[in-house]
Motif scaffolding. Structure first.
Motif, PDB file in Angstrom:
ATOM      1  N   TYR A 132       0.836  -1.203   0.000  1.00  0.00           N
ATOM      2  CA  TYR A 132       0.000   0.000   0.000  1.00  0.00           C
ATOM      3  C   TYR A 132       0.872   1.255   0.000  1.00  0.00           C
ATOM      4  CZ  TYR A 132      -4.060   2.937   1.042  1.00  0.00           C
ATOM      5  OH  TYR A 132      -5.048   3.887   0.971  1.00  0.00           O
ATOM      6  N   SER A 133       1.939   1.225   0.770  1.00  0.00           N
ATOM      7  CA  SER A 133       2.866   2.357   0.805  1.00  0.00           C
ATOM      8  C   SER A 133       3.526   2.553  -0.558  1.00  0.00           C
ATOM      9  CB  SER A 133       3.939   2.125   1.880  1.00  0.00           C
ATOM     10  OG  SER A 133       4.896   3.164   1.874  1.00  0.00           O
ATOM     11  N   LEU A 134       3.958   1.451  -1.175  1.00  0.00           N
ATOM     12  CA  LEU A 134       4.597   1.531  -2.486  1.00  0.00           C
ATOM     13  C   LEU A 134       3.615   2.030  -3.538  1.00  0.00           C
ATOM     14  CD1 LEU A 134       7.002   0.912  -4.372  1.00  0.00           C
ATOM     15  CD2 LEU A 134       6.104  -1.416  -4.597  1.00  0.00           C
ATOM     16  N   TYR A 135       2.397   1.522  -3.509  1.00  0.00           N
ATOM     17  CA  TYR A 135       1.379   1.925  -4.476  1.00  0.00           C
ATOM     18  C   TYR A 135       1.109   3.423  -4.399  1.00  0.00           C
ATOM     19  CZ  TYR A 135      -3.342   2.744  -6.225  1.00  0.00           C
ATOM     20  OH  TYR A 135      -4.426   3.271  -6.866  1.00  0.00           O
ATOM     21  N   ASN A 136       0.934   3.929  -3.190  1.00  0.00           N
ATOM     22  CA  ASN A 136       0.653   5.353  -3.033  1.00  0.00           C
ATOM     23  C   ASN A 136       1.858   6.216  -3.355  1.00  0.00           C
ATOM     24  OD1 ASN A 136      -2.168   5.632  -2.112  1.00  0.00           O
ATOM     25  ND2 ASN A 136      -1.490   4.328  -0.441  1.00  0.00           N
ATOM     26  N   SER A 137       3.038   5.729  -3.055  1.00  0.00           N
ATOM     27  CA  SER A 137       4.244   6.480  -3.398  1.00  0.00           C
ATOM     28  C   SER A 137       4.344   6.678  -4.903  1.00  0.00           C
ATOM     29  CB  SER A 137       5.485   5.742  -2.876  1.00  0.00           C
ATOM     30  OG  SER A 137       6.672   6.414  -3.252  1.00  0.00           O
ATOM     31  N   ASN A 138       4.059   5.631  -5.655  1.00  0.00           N
ATOM     32  CA  ASN A 138       4.102   5.726  -7.118  1.00  0.00           C
ATOM     33  C   ASN A 138       2.996   6.632  -7.654  1.00  0.00           C
ATOM     34  OD1 ASN A 138       6.293   3.998  -7.232  1.00  0.00           O
ATOM     35  ND2 ASN A 138       5.048   2.165  -7.535  1.00  0.00           N
ATOM     36  N   LEU A 139       1.785   6.473  -7.117  1.00  0.00           N
ATOM     37  CA  LEU A 139       0.654   7.270  -7.588  1.00  0.00           C
ATOM     38  C   LEU A 139       0.869   8.753  -7.304  1.00  0.00           C
ATOM     39  CD1 LEU A 139      -2.196   7.374  -8.804  1.00  0.00           C
ATOM     40  CD2 LEU A 139      -3.101   7.058  -6.480  1.00  0.00           C
ATOM     41  N   LEU A 140       1.303   9.076  -6.086  1.00  0.00           N
ATOM     42  CA  LEU A 140       1.513  10.473  -5.722  1.00  0.00           C
ATOM     43  C   LEU A 140       2.713  11.067  -6.448  1.00  0.00           C
ATOM     44  CD1 LEU A 140      -0.676   9.800  -3.728  1.00  0.00           C
ATOM     45  CD2 LEU A 140       0.668  10.873  -1.920  1.00  0.00           C
ATOM     46  N   GLY A 141       3.685  10.221  -6.760  1.00  0.00           N
ATOM     47  CA  GLY A 141       4.817  10.697  -7.552  1.00  0.00           C
ATOM     48  C   GLY A 141       4.373  11.118  -8.943  1.00  0.00           C
ATOM     49  N   GLU A 142       3.497  10.313  -9.558  1.00  0.00           N
ATOM     50  CA  GLU A 142       2.952  10.664 -10.875  1.00  0.00           C
ATOM     51  C   GLU A 142       2.116  11.936 -10.797  1.00  0.00           C
ATOM     52  OE1 GLU A 142       0.847   7.448 -12.680  1.00  0.00           O
ATOM     53  OE2 GLU A 142       2.327   5.957 -12.083  1.00  0.00           O
ATOM     54  N   LEU A 143       1.331  12.059  -9.731  1.00  0.00           N
ATOM     55  CA  LEU A 143       0.491  13.248  -9.559  1.00  0.00           C
ATOM     56  C   LEU A 143       1.345  14.499  -9.430  1.00  0.00           C
ATOM     57  CD1 LEU A 143      -2.234  14.653  -8.940  1.00  0.00           C
ATOM     58  CD2 LEU A 143      -1.839  14.073  -6.516  1.00  0.00           C
ATOM     59  N   LYS A 144       2.344  14.429  -8.595  1.00  0.00           N
ATOM     60  CA  LYS A 144       3.213  15.589  -8.375  1.00  0.00           C
ATOM     61  C   LYS A 144       3.931  15.984  -9.658  1.00  0.00           C
ATOM     62  CE  LYS A 144       6.799  17.189  -5.179  1.00  0.00           C
ATOM     63  NZ  LYS A 144       7.675  16.800  -4.046  1.00  0.00           N
ATOM     64  N   GLU A 145       4.414  14.990 -10.394  1.00  0.00           N
ATOM     65  CA  GLU A 145       5.113  15.264 -11.644  1.00  0.00           C
ATOM     66  C   GLU A 145       4.180  15.928 -12.660  1.00  0.00           C
ATOM     67  OE1 GLU A 145       7.671  12.847 -15.088  1.00  0.00           O
ATOM     68  OE2 GLU A 145       6.860  11.794 -13.340  1.00  0.00           O
ATOM     69  N   LYS A 146       2.942  15.455 -12.736  1.00  0.00           N
ATOM     70  CA  LYS A 146       2.004  16.035 -13.704  1.00  0.00           C
ATOM     71  C   LYS A 146       1.635  17.461 -13.340  1.00  0.00           C
ATOM     72  CE  LYS A 146      -2.314  15.243 -16.164  1.00  0.00           C
ATOM     73  NZ  LYS A 146      -3.428  14.308 -16.444  1.00  0.00           N
ATOM     74  N   LEU A 147       1.336  17.693 -12.069  1.00  0.00           N
ATOM     75  CA  LEU A 147       0.948  19.038 -11.648  1.00  0.00           C
ATOM     76  C   LEU A 147       2.104  20.025 -11.768  1.00  0.00           C
ATOM     77  CD1 LEU A 147      -1.287  18.269  -8.529  1.00  0.00           C
ATOM     78  CD2 LEU A 147      -2.023  18.904 -10.828  1.00  0.00           C
ATOM     79  N   GLN A 148       3.294  19.577 -11.403  1.00  0.00           N
ATOM     80  CA  GLN A 148       4.447  20.467 -11.470  1.00  0.00           C
ATOM     81  C   GLN A 148       4.861  20.747 -12.906  1.00  0.00           C
ATOM     82  OE1 GLN A 148       7.428  18.589  -8.983  1.00  0.00           O
ATOM     83  NE2 GLN A 148       6.702  19.648  -7.151  1.00  0.00           N
ATOM     84  N   GLY A 149       4.471  19.860 -13.827  1.00  0.00           N
ATOM     85  CA  GLY A 149       4.802  20.070 -15.234  1.00  0.00           C
ATOM     86  C   GLY A 149       4.160  21.331 -15.798  1.00  0.00           C
ATOM     87  N   GLY A 150       3.075  21.772 -15.192  1.00  0.00           N
ATOM     88  CA  GLY A 150       2.403  22.973 -15.683  1.00  0.00           C
ATOM     89  C   GLY A 150       2.772  24.228 -14.913  1.00  0.00           C
ATOM     90  N   MET A 151       3.729  24.123 -14.010  1.00  0.00           N
ATOM     91  CA  MET A 151       4.136  25.277 -13.212  1.00  0.00           C
ATOM     92  C   MET A 151       5.351  25.954 -13.846  1.00  0.00           C
ATOM     93  SD  MET A 151       3.863  23.625  -9.394  1.00  0.00           S
ATOM     94  CE  MET A 151       2.379  22.817  -8.801  1.00  0.00           C
ATOM     95  N   THR A 152       5.288  27.257 -14.016  1.00  0.00           N
ATOM     96  CA  THR A 152       6.420  27.992 -14.580  1.00  0.00           C
ATOM     97  C   THR A 152       6.700  29.233 -13.740  1.00  0.00           C
ATOM     98  OG1 THR A 152       4.953  29.238 -16.056  1.00  0.00           O
ATOM     99  CG2 THR A 152       5.931  27.208 -16.928  1.00  0.00           C
TER     100      THR A 152
END
Length: 407
Positions: free
Chosen positions: A213-233
């Protein structure tokens, strides 16, 4: 006035995903109606023949076999559910976050992760030790169990809010714990089939439920953070303004010089380990009175040796490997300040800083990307903070109140 470039586009309030229907295997069985009798007692002429009676007998072993398989399946499912005191079914909701359920299993895992921290808090604040009655005895107006559950719920709410953001961003379509359990079982089945050396199998041969469960959420939140930060300038002006405001953080490592008094207790030394520690404590007391290291070490003949060390960006790595306690001990000290007495490399030692030179600042061009990453991290954290602040949390006390600490 706020710089518009600083603030990423504010997300709409995350919508709670539709809850998946409860799998039929988990639904409570509904007692069937007793069938009505088809008629009065049968006459001998209407009784079934021996051949007709033999058919059910032949089917009985098969029926028993199927029942045994079902029993094993149910037992396996029960084993997979985490223990959580008296919380009942692990898939029942202990709370909801914007309509999304937080199951007893999720909250129990957060409680397990927070348990040591909570115990340490009460040990420090009240001198209370974890033992019989500890978790249910009020301390400071609240039981440790109540604080543990409250802190665990706060952590779980933050996680659930990010899971909901992941749904909004299209990274997943089902954040229910039941869906996670299916992934968990499928992954362990894949690992069991492939074997320890199979292709694509890394890490443990089998995951525990909490670890996966920890690994699953770490991967999911990592993808979320990467996607959201991709639109930040951010503009270069904003990056440089941050650089100027935090100049000390972008400077190189300070150069530190220190005098070290080491009292050896290795085989062949004139002092035992206990005597060496007492001598080092005596040297430390003399340093506190304003003596130099050489003056403080007098009277111990060859037992106490004084040496000068210089730590800077070039020597820090080697020093950290050879004398880690010395290197870390002097890092934050100013001239005239000393370390505590420490044991290292067969001696008790104490060091006093004699000189400190600030490190040179790294050029802006060298740290621009690091500043951009830092601002992105801060922006993501603020986005999550705002989502947590606006989240509607409903506690299901029938389940929440029954959760207890596993022994």
């Amino acid at each position: 006035m706020r710089n518009a470039a600083l603030k990423p586009k504010a997300p709409q309030a995350p919508k709670a995903p539709k809850l998946a229907k409860t799998p039929k295997a988990l639904e409570a069985a509904t007692p069937g109606k007793t069938p009505k009798a088809s008629g009065a007692s049968q006459s001998p002429a209407s009784r079934p023949s021996e051949r007709a009676l033999a058919a059910p007998r032949r089917r009985l072993p098969a029926v028993l076999a199927i029942a045994a398989v079902l029993a094993l399946a149910i037992a396996a499912a029960v084993v997979l559910l985490p223990r959580h005191g008296q919380g009942g079914d692990a898939l029942r909701a202990a709370a909801t976050v914007d309509g999304a359920p937080v199951t007893a299993a999720e909250l129990a895992q957060a409680m397990a992760a927070q348990k040591a921290k909570t115990a340490a808090y009460y040990r420090s604040a009240y001198g209370a030790e974890d033992g019989p009655g500890f978790w249910t005895t009020p301390l400071g107006g609240e039981t440790p169990l109540a604080k543990l559950k409250r802190d665990a719920l706060a952590e779980t709410v933050r996680l659930k809010v990010q899971q909901l953001l992941a749904v909004r961003e299209g990274l997943t379509d089902d954040i229910s714990y039941g869906a996670f359990l299916k992934r968990y079982r499928a992954e362990n089945a894949r690992r069991a089939k492939a074997g320890a050396d199979g292709p694509g199998v890394y890490g443990p041969a089998q995951y525990t439920e909490a670890a996966y469960y920890s690994l699953y959420n770490s991967n999911l939140l990592g993808e979320l953070k990467e996607k959201l930060q991709g639109g930040m300038t951010w503009t270069d002006d904003r990056l440089r303004a941050y650089y100027d405001a935090h100049a000390a953080e972008f400077a190189g490592q300070d150069a530190v010089r220190a005098d070290v008094v080491a009292v050896s207790y290795e085989p062949g030394a004139s002092l035992s380990e206990r005597e060496a520690e007492q001598a080092a404590q005596s040297v430390a007391a003399k340093l506190d009175r304003g003596m130099t290291a050489a003056e403080a070490a007098r009277g111990y003949a060859d037992a106490a040796k004084v040496s000068a060390v210089a730590l800077d960006a070039k020597t820090a790595r080697e020093a950290a490997l050879q004398t880690p306690r010395l290197a870390s001990g002097v890092q934050a000290l100013r001239p005239g300040e000393r370390t505590d007495v420490f044991r290292e490399n067969g001696a008790y030692a104490v060091a006093v800083v004699t000189e400190r030179t600030p490190g040179a600042a790294h050029p802006f061009e060298d740290v621009r990307d690091g500043i951009r990453a830092r601002l992105a991290d801060d922006a993501y954290a603020k986005l999550v903070d705002e989502a947590v602040k606006n989240a509607i949390v409903v506690v299901r006390h029938g389940v929440y109140d029954a959760l207890a600490v596993d022994k």
